[in-house]
Design a protein around this motif. Structure first.
Motif: not given
Length: 258
Positions: A211-233
């Motif tokens: 996630v980037r701010d108005h300067h284009g600097t990475v200020v955060a990160a967003v993630a989606s998390s699950t388990s290997t039993g539910r899906t594959t890479p």
């Protein structure tokens, strides 16, 4: 006056000690003794006891015989952060949308010192053994969030984090070689996202984007998390990655990023 002298004049040792004791309460020490806190902070037992008595008077800790515990009042500190930082509030509807689209947990995190700290999260009913809530911290090297947050940092900053925090092994799959880790970060920068599987915990699979701010600097990160039993890479990359990248783009746009 030298910078060192200025730093010394502006340094409040009592505050430093108080924060050290407060942050020593964690999952491994939810109800520590004075001796355990002294060992964790490097402070003497008399100092730790005085700090605890001060925090007790202020309402942040309570006494349980020889052991101490945090009170709900400490949550107000995190509430003040949320109230004065727009990012969690801006991100929350986008995280909710991502969780609805994927039926998986969605998380927003920033880098604090050498660790990832989670600042917003939309969980799903399925519970992994890793407990994650706003304020939770994690080692940066073993998480997709941490790799995204470090990937756009300067080489000096990356080296500082690796040397200070180390690269502890959490599972047989955790990357612990600094040279290999630097190569991974280069790939993350090139492709614009990170995927980590089985490194923080076996069975945990996560995908993150910056996630980037108005300067284009990475200020955060967003993630989606699950388990290997539910899906594959492969399925995660094909089905969730486009949604994740769009979510990161939308949050970034809220911050003024083009």
């Amino acid at each position: 006056m030298s910078d060192d002298e200025k730093t010394g004049q502006n340094h409040i040792q009592g505050l430093e000690r108080g924060l050290a004791v407060l942050t020593a309460f964690d999952a491994e020490r939810p109800k520590p003794t004075v001796a355990e806190l002294a060992a964790a902070t490097g402070l003497s037992r008399p100092v730790v006891r005085r700090v605890l008595l001060t925090l007790q008077r202020l309402g942040y800790v309570s006494n349980l015989g020889p052991r101490w515990t945090l009170t709900p009042r400490v949550l107000s500190i995190g509430q003040h952060y949320t109230a004065t930082h727009a990012l969690p509030d801006l991100a929350q509807p986008h995280l909710m949308r991502l969780a609805d689209q994927t039926d998986e947990s969605a998380t927003l995190a920033t880098l604090d010192g050498t660790e990832v700290v989670y600042i917003a999260r939309v969980p799903v009913r399925r519970v992994l053994s890793v407990t994650v809530a706003p304020g939770t911290r994690a080692a940066a090297h073993a998480t997709s969030l941490g790799r995204v947050l470090l990937a756009w940092e300067s080489p000096e900053r990356i080296e500082s984090v690796l040397s200070e925090a180390g690269m502890p092994r959490f599972t047989p799959y955790t990357v612990t070689d600094p040279a290999e880790f630097r190569e991974i970060l280069a790939v993350v920068r090139e492709q614009g996202w990170s995927m980590v599987m089985n490194e923080r915990e076996e069975g945990l699979l996560s995908l993150s984007a910056p996630v980037r701010d108005h300067h284009g600097t990475v200020v955060a990160a967003v993630a989606s998390s699950t388990s290997t039993g539910r899906t594959t890479p492969e399925r995660l990359r094909e089905e969730v990655l486009p949604l994740l990248l769009e979510t990161a783009k939308r949050i970034s746009a809220e911050l003024g990023s083009e």
